[in-house]
Design a protein around this motif. Structure first.
Motif, PDB file in Angstrom:
ATOM      1  N   ARG A  89       9.066   7.441  -0.964  1.00  0.00           N
ATOM      2  CA  ARG A  89       8.003   7.913  -1.541  1.00  0.00           C
ATOM      3  C   ARG A  89       8.113   9.451  -2.315  1.00  0.00           C
ATOM      4  O   ARG A  89       7.385   9.598  -3.365  1.00  0.00           O
ATOM      5  CB  ARG A  89       6.984   8.124  -0.652  1.00  0.00           C
ATOM      6  CG  ARG A  89       6.669   6.961   0.223  1.00  0.00           C
ATOM      7  CD  ARG A  89       5.763   7.185   1.473  1.00  0.00           C
ATOM      8  NE  ARG A  89       6.263   8.167   2.320  1.00  0.00           N
ATOM      9  CZ  ARG A  89       5.939   8.449   3.449  1.00  0.00           C
ATOM     10  NH1 ARG A  89       4.656   8.039   3.748  1.00  0.00           N
ATOM     11  NH2 ARG A  89       6.394   9.322   4.411  1.00  0.00           N
ATOM     12  N   LYS A  95      10.436   3.609  -7.692  1.00  0.00           N
ATOM     13  CA  LYS A  95      11.301   2.230  -7.436  1.00  0.00           C
ATOM     14  C   LYS A  95      10.573   1.235  -6.904  1.00  0.00           C
ATOM     15  O   LYS A  95       9.447   1.166  -6.363  1.00  0.00           O
ATOM     16  CB  LYS A  95      12.045   2.706  -6.191  1.00  0.00           C
ATOM     17  CG  LYS A  95      13.073   1.809  -5.401  1.00  0.00           C
ATOM     18  CD  LYS A  95      13.530   2.194  -4.253  1.00  0.00           C
ATOM     19  CE  LYS A  95      12.873   1.946  -2.959  1.00  0.00           C
ATOM     20  NZ  LYS A  95      12.512   0.534  -2.715  1.00  0.00           N
ATOM     21  N   PRO A  96      10.943   0.133  -7.430  1.00  0.00           N
ATOM     22  CA  PRO A  96      10.158  -1.038  -7.124  1.00  0.00           C
ATOM     23  C   PRO A  96      10.444  -1.651  -5.700  1.00  0.00           C
ATOM     24  O   PRO A  96      11.123  -1.235  -5.035  1.00  0.00           O
ATOM     25  CB  PRO A  96      10.945  -2.319  -8.129  1.00  0.00           C
ATOM     26  CG  PRO A  96      11.769  -1.374  -9.122  1.00  0.00           C
ATOM     27  CD  PRO A  96      12.194  -0.384  -8.468  1.00  0.00           C
ATOM     28  N   ASP A  97       9.531  -2.728  -5.448  1.00  0.00           N
ATOM     29  CA  ASP A  97       9.674  -3.283  -4.265  1.00  0.00           C
ATOM     30  C   ASP A  97      10.796  -4.301  -4.133  1.00  0.00           C
ATOM     31  O   ASP A  97      10.365  -5.415  -4.641  1.00  0.00           O
ATOM     32  CB  ASP A  97       8.265  -3.637  -3.577  1.00  0.00           C
ATOM     33  CG  ASP A  97       8.227  -4.481  -2.366  1.00  0.00           C
ATOM     34  OD1 ASP A  97       9.383  -4.072  -1.593  1.00  0.00           O
ATOM     35  OD2 ASP A  97       7.308  -4.845  -1.883  1.00  0.00           O
ATOM     36  N   PHE A  98      11.985  -3.842  -3.833  1.00  0.00           N
ATOM     37  CA  PHE A  98      13.223  -4.734  -3.966  1.00  0.00           C
ATOM     38  C   PHE A  98      12.847  -5.861  -3.168  1.00  0.00           C
ATOM     39  O   PHE A  98      13.707  -6.960  -3.728  1.00  0.00           O
ATOM     40  CB  PHE A  98      14.267  -4.035  -3.623  1.00  0.00           C
ATOM     41  CG  PHE A  98      14.978  -3.218  -4.690  1.00  0.00           C
ATOM     42  CD1 PHE A  98      14.666  -3.022  -6.144  1.00  0.00           C
ATOM     43  CD2 PHE A  98      15.250  -1.538  -4.310  1.00  0.00           C
ATOM     44  CE1 PHE A  98      15.027  -2.202  -7.001  1.00  0.00           C
ATOM     45  CE2 PHE A  98      15.738  -0.903  -5.219  1.00  0.00           C
ATOM     46  CZ  PHE A  98      15.597  -0.896  -6.475  1.00  0.00           C
ATOM     47  N   ASN A  99      12.063  -5.824  -2.248  1.00  0.00           N
ATOM     48  CA  ASN A  99      12.064  -7.247  -1.506  1.00  0.00           C
ATOM     49  C   ASN A  99      11.071  -8.007  -1.751  1.00  0.00           C
ATOM     50  O   ASN A  99      10.672  -8.969  -0.980  1.00  0.00           O
ATOM     51  CB  ASN A  99      11.795  -6.585   0.138  1.00  0.00           C
ATOM     52  CG  ASN A  99      13.046  -5.881   0.896  1.00  0.00           C
ATOM     53  OD1 ASN A  99      14.096  -6.125   0.366  1.00  0.00           O
ATOM     54  ND2 ASN A  99      12.528  -4.666   1.384  1.00  0.00           N
ATOM     55  N   ASP A 100      10.105  -7.753  -2.804  1.00  0.00           N
ATOM     56  CA  ASP A 100       9.105  -8.488  -3.296  1.00  0.00           C
ATOM     57  C   ASP A 100       9.913  -9.836  -3.904  1.00  0.00           C
ATOM     58  O   ASP A 100      10.622  -9.457  -5.102  1.00  0.00           O
ATOM     59  CB  ASP A 100       8.275  -7.785  -4.339  1.00  0.00           C
ATOM     60  CG  ASP A 100       7.140  -8.669  -4.875  1.00  0.00           C
ATOM     61  OD1 ASP A 100       6.888  -9.953  -4.654  1.00  0.00           O
ATOM     62  OD2 ASP A 100       6.412  -8.282  -5.430  1.00  0.00           O
ATOM     63  N   TYR A 105      14.992  -9.571  -7.540  1.00  0.00           N
ATOM     64  CA  TYR A 105      15.818  -8.617  -7.078  1.00  0.00           C
ATOM     65  C   TYR A 105      16.738  -9.419  -6.257  1.00  0.00           C
ATOM     66  O   TYR A 105      16.624 -10.269  -5.494  1.00  0.00           O
ATOM     67  CB  TYR A 105      15.365  -7.433  -6.748  1.00  0.00           C
ATOM     68  CG  TYR A 105      14.989  -6.334  -7.842  1.00  0.00           C
ATOM     69  CD1 TYR A 105      15.934  -5.904  -8.549  1.00  0.00           C
ATOM     70  CD2 TYR A 105      13.712  -6.202  -7.926  1.00  0.00           C
ATOM     71  CE1 TYR A 105      15.176  -4.824  -9.439  1.00  0.00           C
ATOM     72  CE2 TYR A 105      12.916  -5.548  -8.716  1.00  0.00           C
ATOM     73  CZ  TYR A 105      13.923  -4.798  -9.853  1.00  0.00           C
ATOM     74  OH  TYR A 105      13.570  -3.834 -10.656  1.00  0.00           O
ATOM     75  N   SER A 108      20.086  -6.742  -0.590  1.00  0.00           N
ATOM     76  CA  SER A 108      20.527  -5.459  -0.527  1.00  0.00           C
ATOM     77  C   SER A 108      21.915  -5.652   0.040  1.00  0.00           C
ATOM     78  O   SER A 108      22.070  -6.602   0.594  1.00  0.00           O
ATOM     79  CB  SER A 108      19.738  -4.567   0.353  1.00  0.00           C
ATOM     80  OG  SER A 108      19.626  -5.081   1.555  1.00  0.00           O
ATOM     81  N   ARG A 403      19.772  -3.877  -8.021  1.00  0.00           N
ATOM     82  CA  ARG A 403      18.847  -2.918  -7.585  1.00  0.00           C
ATOM     83  C   ARG A 403      19.411  -1.665  -8.612  1.00  0.00           C
ATOM     84  O   ARG A 403      18.467  -0.696  -8.327  1.00  0.00           O
ATOM     85  CB  ARG A 403      19.136  -2.963  -6.283  1.00  0.00           C
ATOM     86  CG  ARG A 403      18.618  -3.965  -5.480  1.00  0.00           C
ATOM     87  CD  ARG A 403      18.362  -3.843  -3.944  1.00  0.00           C
ATOM     88  NE  ARG A 403      17.672  -4.897  -3.402  1.00  0.00           N
ATOM     89  CZ  ARG A 403      17.218  -5.035  -2.278  1.00  0.00           C
ATOM     90  NH1 ARG A 403      17.218  -3.900  -1.600  1.00  0.00           N
ATOM     91  NH2 ARG A 403      16.748  -6.191  -1.672  1.00  0.00           N
TER      92      ARG A 403
END
Length: 603
Positions: A89, A95-100, A105, A108, A403
């Motif tokens: 934060r 940073k995007p929500d890579f888990n969306d 994306y 990881s 990412r």
């Protein structure tokens, strides 16, 4: 370590040729990451962009190697656990929500998580540092990860968890090297070295030699050379026994195990009636090595003992004339060394390409939310022109986005000034600009300082101890451009994809290597030391044909013991190694000698 057909434009190639990469000034420049044969990776000062400071403390093993090399470690270096400092934060608000799943994306990897935290705290890193971490990170590197399983193509391995699959070379891996295609490649390399010994007035008088292979892969090349020597050239092995033996430079522990297994199988297969005993030494300190040698000598009843020893870096291989001339081979090694990537921008200004964490693209977000676009799945980049962000070419079949992203440095970096000889604004300085800077806006140039440092060290060894070297890799004899590529299971993927789990490679600039060797060979000559020379590069197909590989294959096919299936395999292997549209032209061969006469295969 995998070649793919592509077209690159030759760009500035003169700027790296007059740089002494062993100059101590380079090692104390801010965040200029460089590894020579005698020096581990060393970080100091601020990072490449100047965004924040990031002191780095070498490991105890690195400090030990630095002390042995006469390098005093930084006293003000500190160890920082980035995990306790990182807060997305605060450090990565965009940073995007890579888990969306809707953002598309990639999943990881352990290394991508580490790099994201590092970049969040310290700012973007150079691509050279990214490539080094992706390939050789001690815990999560592609070659060096300690938790990966070392397997061979012949093993029964059905686990689809690629993060634990160390079968990186061969049919079931990510790329295939020439030694894996057929043993006739290794035999041809051996023939070249034997020809140099027999044809050189200096070498043919010697009765002791040292063999060095850098980057042995699965050990196939060394195993094939050892087997052929045991069967047909035992006097050559006797010379190695009398000299420094065999030294393999390999940082990967899993690959070392494959190399040991390959060498043992080859030795046992060919030495049933021989008088040689094989001793494998994998000690990391002088004391453990000495203990291993003493123990084997005590139990040794064979008249000739051949020692094979492993090293993390070339600098720990003994460099003394008492062990005889050095015979050095590096096959597909330099292409895996980190490269710095530079891009020409408007006004003739050069900037270094850095690696950053991907950020939210407001326009894309609005477009997706308003459903004004039918699909955004095919996108491979979210960078904007405003950020001067440049993404690597990504194959169509790779739909997931990395990412990480490429970003042009806003200011001149230390590496740009040193390697490209620019002024503080990013313009090429002096006459070199008029001679070589024929690039247009958007063109990319790659420079591999570790490759130049490596050939400097090899050339210095040959000048000091005598001997010859053979460097085999894919690349160009007239400079390289945007050549960095990544491969997974023989398919090209995005360069920043899945850090630590894909192979990253760059074309070798043989012209820069040759110029560096000539520079070393004609300067700092002491007493009666010979002048070192580079020969080539020549195409691999031309070189192997000169070594008689066609006649050798014909001989094997005509042998009554060769089955029809084996004959077909030999013929296909010959085609793959020689034909221009396969490995014959893309792969180049460069020789280093201490005499001016062109060696066999380079006339």
């Amino acid at each position: 370590m995998y070649a793919a057909s592509h077209s690159v434009r030759r760009r500035v190639v003169l700027y790296t040729t007059s740089l002494d990469l062993r100059d101590p000034v380079l090692f104390h420049s801010p965040s200029f990451i460089l590894k020579t044969a005698t020096t581990p990776y060393y970080y100091c000062g601020v990072n490449a962009t100047g965004f924040s400071s990031r002191p780095f403390c070498a490991t105890k093993r690195q400090q030990h190697e630095q002390t042995k090399s006469g390098i005093i470690p930084q006293q003000n270096a500190v160890r920082v656990d980035v995990k306790t400092l990182y807060d997305p934060r605060i450090h990565l608000p965009d940073k995007p929500d890579f888990n969306d799943p809707s953002l598309g994306y990639e999943v990881s990897t352990p290394l991508s998580d580490e790099l994201i935290k590092l970049i969040a705290l310290a700012g973007p890193i150079t691509f050279a540092e990214y490539m080094k971490q992706a390939l050789t990170h001690p815990d999560y590197g592609y070659y060096t990860a300690s938790n990966k399983i070392a397997i061979d193509d012949d093993d029964d391995y059905d686990n689809e968890d690629t993060s634990k699959n160390m079968c990186i070379i061969g049919k079931r891996g990510d790329f295939t090297t020439a030694p894996e295609i057929s043993q006739i490649f290794g035999e041809s390399i051996l023939i070249w070295f034997l020809h140099q010994i027999s044809s050189s007035m200096e070498l043919k008088k010697k009765v002791a030699f040292t063999w060095i292979e850098v980057g042995p892969g699965k050990g196939t090349l060394m195993a094939d050379i050892l087997e052929a020597s045991l069967k047909s050239f035992p006097s050559f092995l006797m010379a190695l026994c009398s000299g420094g033996g065999i030294h393999l430079v390999e940082a990967s522990i899993p690959l070392r195990q494959l190399q040991k297994d390959a060498i043992r199988r080859s030795f046992d297969k060919a030495s049933a009636s021989s008088s040689f005993k094989l001793v494998l030494i994998d000690g990391s300190t002088d004391d453990s090595t000495a203990a291993a040698i003493e123990e084997e000598n005590t139990n040794n009843s064979a008249p000739h003992t051949l020692f094979v020893q492993w090293h993390d870096i070339l600098g720990t291989v003994p460099n003394t004339p008492n062990n005889g001339p050095q015979l050095v081979v590096a096959q597909e090694f330099i292409d895996a060394l980190p490269v710095h990537s530079f891009q020409k921008t408007t006004g003739g200004v050069w900037r270094e390409r850095l690696v950053d964490v991907d950020a939210i693209d407001v326009d894309e977000l609005l477009e997706r939310n308003s459903n004004t676009s039918s699909s955004t799945d095919s996108k491979t980049s979210i960078a904007t022109e405003k950020e001067e962000t440049v993404r690597a070419n990504s194959p169509q079949q790779h739909h997931k986005k990395p990412r990480l992203r490429f970003l042009l440095a806003p200011k001149v970096t230390t590496a740009l000034q040193l390697l490209m000889k620019t002024d503080e604004f990013g313009h090429i300085r002096g006459s070199a600009r008029r001679i070589a800077d024929d690039a247009v806006d958007g063109d990319i140039l790659e420079v591999c300082p570790e490759g130049l440092s490596f050939v400097q060290d090899v050339a210095s060894r040959i000048r000091h101890c005598g001997g010859v070297a053979l460097l085999i890799d894919y690349g160009s004899g007239s400079g390289t451009g945007d050549s960095v590529r990544a491969f997974k299971r023989h398919e090209q993927v995005h360069v920043l994809s899945l850090p630590g789990q894909v192979d990253i490679t760059a074309d070798v600039d043989f012209l820069a290597l040759s110029n560096t060797i000539h520079q070393i060979g004609s300067t700092n000559i002491k007493n009666d030391e010979p002048i070192v020379r580079a020969h080539g590069p020549v195409n691999q197909g031309h070189f192997l044909a000169a070594m008689g590989i066609v006649e050798r294959v014909q001989q094997l096919i005509d042998d009554d013991r060769t089955s029809d299936e084996q004959a077909t395999d030999l013929y296909h292997a010959l085609e793959r190694l020689l034909l221009p549209d396969q490995m014959g032209e893309r792969y180049k061969v460069l020789a280093i000698t201490n005499h001016a006469d062109a060696p066999a295969g380079f006339q």
